[in-house]
Enzyme design. Structure first.
Site, PDB file in Angstrom:
ATOM      1  N   LEU A  75      39.312  35.131  40.951  1.00  0.00           N
ATOM      2  CA  LEU A  75      38.447  35.553  39.315  1.00  0.00           C
ATOM      3  C   LEU A  75      39.496  36.381  38.359  1.00  0.00           C
ATOM      4  CD1 LEU A  75      35.378  37.150  41.508  1.00  0.00           C
ATOM      5  CD2 LEU A  75      36.097  35.055  40.840  1.00  0.00           C
ATOM      6  N   CYS A  76      40.415  35.573  38.524  1.00  0.00           N
ATOM      7  CA  CYS A  76      41.657  36.331  37.241  1.00  0.00           C
ATOM      8  C   CYS A  76      41.467  34.710  35.799  1.00  0.00           C
ATOM      9  CB  CYS A  76      42.992  36.085  37.788  1.00  0.00           C
ATOM     10  SG  CYS A  76      44.243  37.294  37.275  1.00  0.00           S
ATOM     11  N   HIS A  77      41.504  35.098  35.127  1.00  0.00           N
ATOM     12  CA  HIS A  77      41.445  34.128  33.767  1.00  0.00           C
ATOM     13  C   HIS A  77      42.643  33.505  33.516  1.00  0.00           C
ATOM     14  CE1 HIS A  77      37.832  37.151  32.943  1.00  0.00           C
ATOM     15  NE2 HIS A  77      36.954  35.736  32.543  1.00  0.00           N
ATOM     16  N   MET A 113      47.109  41.557  36.355  1.00  0.00           N
ATOM     17  CA  MET A 113      47.333  40.952  37.581  1.00  0.00           C
ATOM     18  C   MET A 113      48.713  39.729  37.226  1.00  0.00           C
ATOM     19  SD  MET A 113      45.262  42.346  39.349  1.00  0.00           S
ATOM     20  CE  MET A 113      44.986  40.470  40.774  1.00  0.00           C
ATOM     21  N   GLU A 114      48.672  39.666  36.212  1.00  0.00           N
ATOM     22  CA  GLU A 114      50.071  38.362  35.904  1.00  0.00           C
ATOM     23  C   GLU A 114      51.333  39.583  36.361  1.00  0.00           C
ATOM     24  OE1 GLU A 114      46.517  36.702  34.683  1.00  0.00           O
ATOM     25  OE2 GLU A 114      47.508  38.841  34.187  1.00  0.00           O
ATOM     26  N   ASP A 128      62.696  35.990  51.413  1.00  0.00           N
ATOM     27  CA  ASP A 128      62.667  34.980  52.522  1.00  0.00           C
ATOM     28  C   ASP A 128      63.959  34.011  51.480  1.00  0.00           C
ATOM     29  OD1 ASP A 128      61.582  31.994  52.663  1.00  0.00           O
ATOM     30  OD2 ASP A 128      62.870  31.727  50.356  1.00  0.00           O
TER      31      ASP A 128
END
Length: 162
Positions: A75-77, A113-114, A128
């Site tokens: 739901l992130c733009h 969020m980014e 990793d």
């Protein structure tokens, strides 16, 4: 649904309508840490990891993570980011690496969020690239440290309770 903006009155998930919001400069800073064995830390610090420049690759991965956030978080733009800055801090005492990311845009919604995604992807890349020598590394303390801009104004983690 008590203030949760990603749900409508019926409780269904939806992407928040930001069309009426004013465009402003938005900035978010997030931070996280990966703890590791002293020998793993030395490989990173001394640039001797078998897979190459761990922090250089992790920096590019973090930037890519910020750019791809809307593909990962349903739901992130999708946003046109204007800046992504990634810094790594080596911490001998931990031992480990802190990742700090600042993300900026000029738009109608924030970039928290980014910034969080960038930190996680950067630290996952460290994991990793070093897992062959240290499977016990721990990614921890990922959080938004600061946000600026938008209707809700500026916020810093030290202003929060807890």
């Amino acid at each position: 649904m008590s203030g949760l903006t990603h749900f409508d009155a019926a409780g269904h998930a939806h992407m928040v309508d930001v069309g009426d919001k004013q465009e402003t400069r938005r900035i978010a800073i997030a931070r996280g840490t990966i703890r590791m064995l002293p020998a793993t830390f030395a490989l990173i610090r001394d640039g001797k990891a078998r897979k190459g420049d761990v922090l250089g690759v992790a920096r590019i991965a973090a930037i890519q993570g910020a750019k791809r956030t809307a593909d990962l978080i349903p739901l992130c733009h999708p946003l046109a980011l204007t800046r992504v800055a990634v810094e790594f801090e080596l911490d001998d005492a931990l031992p480990g690496v802190h990742c700090v990311v600042q993300v900026e845009t000029f738009g109608r919604t924030g970039v928290e969020m980014e910034a969080l995604t960038a930190v996680q992807v950067g630290l996952l890349t460290v994991y990793d690239m070093c897992k062959a020598v240290d499977r016990g590394m721990v990614i921890t303390d990922v959080s938004v440290r600061e946000k600026r801009g938008g209707k809700s104004g500026d916020w810093k983690a030290e202003d929060a309770a807890g």
